[in-house]
Design a protein around this motif. Structure first.
Motif, PDB file in Angstrom:
ATOM      1  N   ASN A  55      54.709  45.659  10.005  1.00 19.52           N
ATOM      2  CA  ASN A  55      55.359  46.713   8.961  1.00 19.52           C
ATOM      3  C   ASN A  55      54.848  46.131   7.456  1.00 19.52           C
ATOM      4  N   ASP A  56      54.111  45.307   7.334  1.00 26.18           N
ATOM      5  CA  ASP A  56      53.597  44.659   6.022  1.00 26.18           C
ATOM      6  C   ASP A  56      52.542  45.754   5.610  1.00 26.18           C
ATOM      7  N   MET A  57      52.879  45.827   4.045  1.00 23.92           N
ATOM      8  CA  MET A  57      51.921  46.811   3.568  1.00 23.92           C
ATOM      9  C   MET A  57      50.387  46.373   3.238  1.00 23.92           C
ATOM     10  N   TYR A  58      50.106  44.940   3.611  1.00 25.91           N
ATOM     11  CA  TYR A  58      48.856  44.318   3.363  1.00 25.91           C
ATOM     12  C   TYR A  58      48.379  43.781   4.349  1.00 25.91           C
ATOM     13  N   LEU A  59      46.938  43.592   4.530  1.00 26.37           N
ATOM     14  CA  LEU A  59      46.400  43.154   5.738  1.00 26.37           C
ATOM     15  C   LEU A  59      46.387  41.749   5.668  1.00 26.37           C
ATOM     16  N   SER A  60      46.421  41.315   7.005  1.00 26.92           N
ATOM     17  CA  SER A  60      46.174  39.982   7.254  1.00 26.92           C
ATOM     18  C   SER A  60      44.946  39.557   7.958  1.00 26.92           C
ATOM     19  N   GLN A  61      44.577  38.377   7.396  1.00 23.61           N
ATOM     20  CA  GLN A  61      43.153  38.069   8.206  1.00 23.61           C
ATOM     21  C   GLN A  61      43.400  36.442   8.730  1.00 23.61           C
ATOM     22  N   VAL A  62      42.403  36.075   9.683  1.00 26.18           N
ATOM     23  CA  VAL A  62      42.350  34.799  10.345  1.00 26.18           C
ATOM     24  C   VAL A  62      41.942  33.748   9.322  1.00 26.18           C
ATOM     25  N   ALA A  63      43.015  32.637   8.890  1.00 23.92           N
ATOM     26  CA  ALA A  63      42.424  31.589   8.189  1.00 23.92           C
ATOM     27  C   ALA A  63      41.922  30.568   8.909  1.00 23.92           C
ATOM     28  N   GLU A  64      42.561  30.490  10.026  1.00 24.47           N
ATOM     29  CA  GLU A  64      41.779  29.154  10.964  1.00 24.47           C
ATOM     30  C   GLU A  64      42.089  29.484  12.431  1.00 24.47           C
ATOM     31  N   VAL A  65      41.215  29.189  13.169  1.00 22.98           N
ATOM     32  CA  VAL A  65      41.308  29.324  14.533  1.00 22.98           C
ATOM     33  C   VAL A  65      41.671  28.132  15.204  1.00 22.98           C
ATOM     34  N   VAL A  66      43.189  27.807  15.757  1.00 26.91           N
ATOM     35  CA  VAL A  66      43.514  26.560  16.295  1.00 26.91           C
ATOM     36  C   VAL A  66      42.938  26.398  17.551  1.00 26.91           C
ATOM     37  N   GLY A  67      42.908  27.341  18.368  1.00 28.50           N
ATOM     38  CA  GLY A  67      42.356  27.107  19.741  1.00 28.50           C
ATOM     39  C   GLY A  67      42.228  28.337  20.407  1.00 28.50           C
ATOM     40  N   VAL A  68      41.350  28.346  21.690  1.00 30.84           N
ATOM     41  CA  VAL A  68      41.159  29.637  22.562  1.00 30.84           C
ATOM     42  C   VAL A  68      41.194  28.973  23.804  1.00 30.84           C
ATOM     43  N   LYS A  69      41.526  29.776  24.685  1.00 24.22           N
ATOM     44  CA  LYS A  69      41.773  29.354  26.137  1.00 24.22           C
ATOM     45  C   LYS A  69      41.596  30.577  27.022  1.00 24.22           C
ATOM     46  N   ARG A  70      40.838  30.568  27.879  1.00 24.31           N
ATOM     47  CA  ARG A  70      40.200  31.809  28.743  1.00 24.31           C
ATOM     48  C   ARG A  70      40.981  31.392  30.268  1.00 24.31           C
ATOM     49  N   GLN A  71      41.070  32.519  31.132  1.00 25.64           N
ATOM     50  CA  GLN A  71      41.695  32.460  32.464  1.00 25.64           C
ATOM     51  C   GLN A  71      40.862  33.609  32.948  1.00 25.64           C
ATOM     52  N   VAL A  72      40.405  33.269  34.411  1.00 23.49           N
ATOM     53  CA  VAL A  72      39.675  34.625  34.871  1.00 23.49           C
ATOM     54  C   VAL A  72      40.875  35.127  35.853  1.00 23.49           C
ATOM     55  N   VAL A  73      41.128  36.389  35.615  1.00 24.24           N
ATOM     56  CA  VAL A  73      42.145  37.130  36.472  1.00 24.24           C
ATOM     57  C   VAL A  73      41.400  38.240  36.832  1.00 24.24           C
ATOM     58  N   ALA A  74      42.010  39.405  36.981  1.00 20.96           N
ATOM     59  CA  ALA A  74      41.379  40.728  37.367  1.00 20.96           C
ATOM     60  C   ALA A  74      40.516  40.988  35.839  1.00 20.96           C
ATOM     61  N   GLY A  75      39.645  40.324  35.583  1.00 22.09           N
ATOM     62  CA  GLY A  75      39.284  40.282  33.973  1.00 22.09           C
ATOM     63  C   GLY A  75      39.473  38.925  33.391  1.00 22.09           C
ATOM     64  N   LEU A  76      39.344  39.069  32.132  1.00 22.26           N
ATOM     65  CA  LEU A  76      39.599  37.640  31.432  1.00 22.26           C
ATOM     66  C   LEU A  76      40.711  37.737  30.561  1.00 22.26           C
TER      67      LEU A  76
END
Length: 128
Positions: free
Chosen positions: A51-72
């Motif tokens: 609902n914010d009027m302004y855009l947000s961007q990524v400042a830092e990626v803390v972590g990424v995990k992936r799981q193989v399911v019926a896709g990723l």
């Protein structure tokens, strides 16, 4: 006859000794192409649903995990911050505010499902 005993024992030893569970989440590099696509999609969806009027961007990626399911399935934890760009501006690239009081950093966890063979991507969950 001996192989009937040895084979299950070896399988159990390797299963217990492995670092990741089969079908479980594994940590992946943020620079992975699939992770980048999922993150870009998640940020666009987050801004669209906000609902914010302004855009947000990524400042830092803390972590990424992936799981193989019926896709990723990707679980991406990021620190987000506000930009001076209003929503609806024509594809501007916006830097995050330098002043932390205006940037108002916050953390989000996005869960994104990607099914490449169907050209399908969707946000399953976002928690900010």
């Amino acid at each position: 006859m001996m192989w009937k005993i040895v084979l299950p024992v070896l399988a159990a030893v390797f299963a217990v000794g492995s670092a990741a569970l089969v079908g479980g989440f594994t940590d992946i590099d943020v620079n992975d192409d699939g992770a980048q696509n999922a993150l870009n999609f998640a940020v666009v969806e987050h801004n669209r649903q906000s609902n914010d009027m302004y855009l947000s961007q990524v400042a830092e990626v803390v972590g990424v995990k992936r799981q193989v399911v019926a896709g990723l399935k990707y679980i991406i934890t990021v620190r987000m911050a506000k930009t001076p760009c209003r929503k609806g501006t024509a594809n501007e690239v916006c830097a995050i505010h330098q002043d932390p009081t205006e940037a108002r950093p916050y953390q989000c966890e996005f869960t994104v499902l990607v099914v490449p063979w169907r050209s399908e991507i969707k946000m399953l969950k976002q928690k900010c």
